[in-house]
Design an enzyme around this catalytic site. Structure first.
Site, short mmCIF file in Angstrom:
data_model
loop_
_atom_site.label_atom_id
_atom_site.label_comp_id
_atom_site.label_asym_id
_atom_site.label_seq_id
_atom_site.Cartn_x
_atom_site.Cartn_y
_atom_site.Cartn_z
N GLU A 1 0.94 -1.16 0.01
CA GLU A 1 -0.22 0.19 -0.06
C GLU A 1 0.99 1.41 0.42
OE1 GLU A 1 -2.17 -2.83 0.20
OE2 GLU A 1 -0.79 -3.01 1.48
N HIS B 1 -10.61 -5.68 7.41
CA HIS B 1 -11.80 -5.28 6.44
C HIS B 1 -13.67 -4.40 6.44
CE1 HIS B 1 -8.65 -8.50 5.50
NE2 HIS B 1 -9.58 -8.66 4.24
#
Length: 325
Positions: free
Chosen positions: A60, A129
């Protein structure tokens, strides 16, 4: 008009901008041939080629750095962070580099980057998540935070975000991707960033909310109307900056308000909304503004998340409390 669910509307927004502007790029983990873990970008690589829609390594920080660098060079990147809980690896690029660039450079440079990410509970996903981390980004100056609640807004807000010259953090609730279909115009249109929407007119109490909680609030309002309580619902759409003018106009009419968010109660969007209400509409209130939110705990395991997420029943309880104050 076409009938689209929110996933299709978001994909259509990206297709419109890829077609219109050759500087628009899409990248992230598995967004190319696979079309993303939720297939939001499905078919776009085949349509526009691997140079404009492409996969990145599982990193990321690299996604954020690439987006920032391309934005400085005149591109308009759409960088997908596969799940919201993964943004911690890219916070330096998102809230330090991209968000501060125009200020740091005295307006010489911009970072027109959209960071897209799914979030939200109710789907029994794994840890990291489903967290609602909008408050974390909203606290950082220089970046807008956008959270649509329906397909029409999702497409118009995303097009507006891609065209914005500053970075935008665009959050897509997992439970809304396939929740329902609605009419969405074909071609291009925009929904103004920073402008809330009154989705239901009422006279007794204002509910200020966003994302999936708009639908939770609507279910509560349907029940309350049967009991003679008319609820006004405001969908913030953009949670940073907050459209306080629309909120104040509603409170002047109803004189009562609650704020609903899925995120943990403390230090989030709801707290900021209430603070601004107290600053600008306190004398119009006949009761304290209440929050309906997730408890101040880590998001729970899937087996018990349904008891953690705010429900219509909890919204109804809060509305009746302010009505009886």
């Amino acid at each position: 008009m076409a009938q689209m669910n929110m996933k299709e509307a978001i994909r259509d927004a990206m297709r419109v901008e890829l077609t219109r502007d050759p500087n628009v790029l899409i990248f992230g983990e598995d967004v190319g041939n696979v079309g993303g873990v939720f297939r939001v970008t499905e078919g776009l690589q085949k349509e526009f080629g691997e140079e404009r829609v492409f996969d990145t390594p599982l990193a990321e920080s690299a996604i954020g750095g690439l987006a920032f660098g391309l934005g400085v060079q005149g591109f308009r990147p759409i960088a997908e962070i596969q799940f919201v809980g993964f943004i911690f690896e890219a916070l330096d690029q998102i809230v330090i580099q991209a968000a501060r660039l125009r200020w740091r450079s005295g307006g010489k440079y911009n970072a027109p980057v959209v960071f897209r990410t799914p979030f939200g509970g109710g789907v029994k996903a794994a840890e990291l998540h489903t967290d609602s981390l909008e408050g974390l980004i909203a606290q950082s100056p220089g970046i807008k935070v956008v959270i649509p609640s329906n397909p029409y807004d999702a497409k118009g807000l995303l097009i507006a975000s891609i065209r914005d010259n500053d970075p935008v953090f665009f959050m897509e609730h997992l439970n809304l991707y396939h929740a329902f279909r609605a009419e969405v115009p074909e071609g291009e249109y925009t929904v103004e960033l920073g402008k809330a929407n009154v989705v239901r007119e009422g006279t007794d109490v204002s509910i200020i909310t966003y994302g999936l909680m708009v639908h939770t609030a609507t279910k509560a309002a349907d029940q309350l109307e049967k009991e003679g309580i008319k609820v006004e619902i405001i969908d913030l759409r953009t949670v940073s900056p907050i459209d306080i003018d629309t909120i104040v106009a509603s409170i002047k009419k109803t004189n009562r308000a609650i704020v609903v968010q899925e995120a943990q109660k403390s230090s989030g969007v709801a707290a900021e909304v209430i603070a601004q209400i107290n600053e600008k509409a306190l004398l119009h209130l006949e009761a304290p503004v209440l929050r309906v939110a997730g408890p101040d705990t880590i998001f729970p395991f899937a087996q018990i998340e349904d008891t953690w997420i705010p429900t219509p029943a909890r919204v109804i309880t809060a509305v009746k409390k302010v009505m009886e104050f």
